[in-house]
Design a protein around this motif. Sequence first.
Motif, short mmCIF file in Angstrom:
data_model
loop_
_atom_site.label_atom_id
_atom_site.label_comp_id
_atom_site.label_asym_id
_atom_site.label_seq_id
_atom_site.Cartn_x
_atom_site.Cartn_y
_atom_site.Cartn_z
N THR A 1 0.83 -1.21 0.00
CA THR A 1 0.00 0.00 0.00
C THR A 1 0.87 1.25 0.00
N ILE A 2 0.55 2.18 -0.90
CA ILE A 2 1.28 3.45 -0.92
C ILE A 2 0.87 4.26 0.31
N THR A 3 1.84 4.57 1.14
CA THR A 3 1.55 5.31 2.37
C THR A 3 2.03 6.75 2.33
N LYS A 4 2.90 7.06 1.35
CA LYS A 4 3.41 8.43 1.27
C LYS A 4 3.94 8.71 -0.13
N ILE A 5 3.70 9.93 -0.60
CA ILE A 5 4.23 10.38 -1.88
C ILE A 5 4.84 11.76 -1.68
N GLU A 6 6.08 11.94 -2.09
CA GLU A 6 6.72 13.24 -1.93
C GLU A 6 7.47 13.63 -3.20
N LEU B 1 7.98 7.36 -3.92
CA LEU B 1 6.83 6.62 -3.39
C LEU B 1 7.27 5.74 -2.23
N ASP C 1 5.20 2.48 4.51
CA ASP C 1 6.07 3.40 5.26
C ASP C 1 7.55 3.26 4.95
N LYS D 1 -1.96 8.08 -2.58
CA LYS D 1 -1.86 7.52 -1.23
C LYS D 1 -3.04 6.58 -0.96
N GLY D 2 -2.73 5.41 -0.48
CA GLY D 2 -3.75 4.41 -0.19
C GLY D 2 -3.94 3.39 -1.29
#
Length: 238
Positions: free
Chosen positions: A19-24, A35, A39, A57-58
């Motif tokens: 699961t994608i938990t963060k994108i910056e 990605l 975490d 995200k998600g």
Amino acid sequence: METDNDKETEQQDAVQCGTITKIERQKRVKDRYNLYIDDQYAFSVHEDVLIKHRLVKGAEIGVEHFRAIAQAQERQQAYVDAIRLLSFRLRSEYELKARLKEKGYDPQVAAETLERLRREQYVDDSQFAEQLAMQRIRSQKKGRNWVRQELQHKGLQPEHIAQALEQVDEETEYRYAFELAFKKYRSDFAEDPLKGRRKAAGFLMRRGYSSRIATRVIRELGQAYGELDLEEADYEFE
């Protein structure tokens, strides 16, 4: 039988799935994003890939999805690298293909990249041949034989080369050849016309001018310095 490479690929796929938990957004490359999956940093992608594959995200990423993302990212990076190369100077398709190969891209990826560049009108071998021919002849004062060889070296098709050279009229080529020879060898013609002719002839031929252009230039220079008949001299041009 499963090989060590297969096992390594499966392990890499497993790391990138979840699961994608963060994108910056990256600080140094504004159109590229990092990605995080569960975490932990997983990989980075171009903004176009991010949007196309709906990486938000998600979102859940499976093995097949990740492989599709990786392929899309490779194609996008090849495109970006090609655009960067074109930003320095125009290039033929042959040159771009060779550079993409040097960078390690798969031939199919390179072919797709060139097709995209053609579609978006970033590459056009016909236009490239014409622009390069005029630049070499007008700015560098090279003869059409030199230009023909350079265009061949850049992998251009015969029809593109012929079309490019047709844009150059003989009078223009002659004028540049005369200017070159006059500037470089006028003192030689004044002191020793025979020596001047020999030196100017070799020089013009090395720069790719035809024997007809070179002969005409030398005859005009000879007349300017008192040699009224080129054939009277003990000199054979060709």
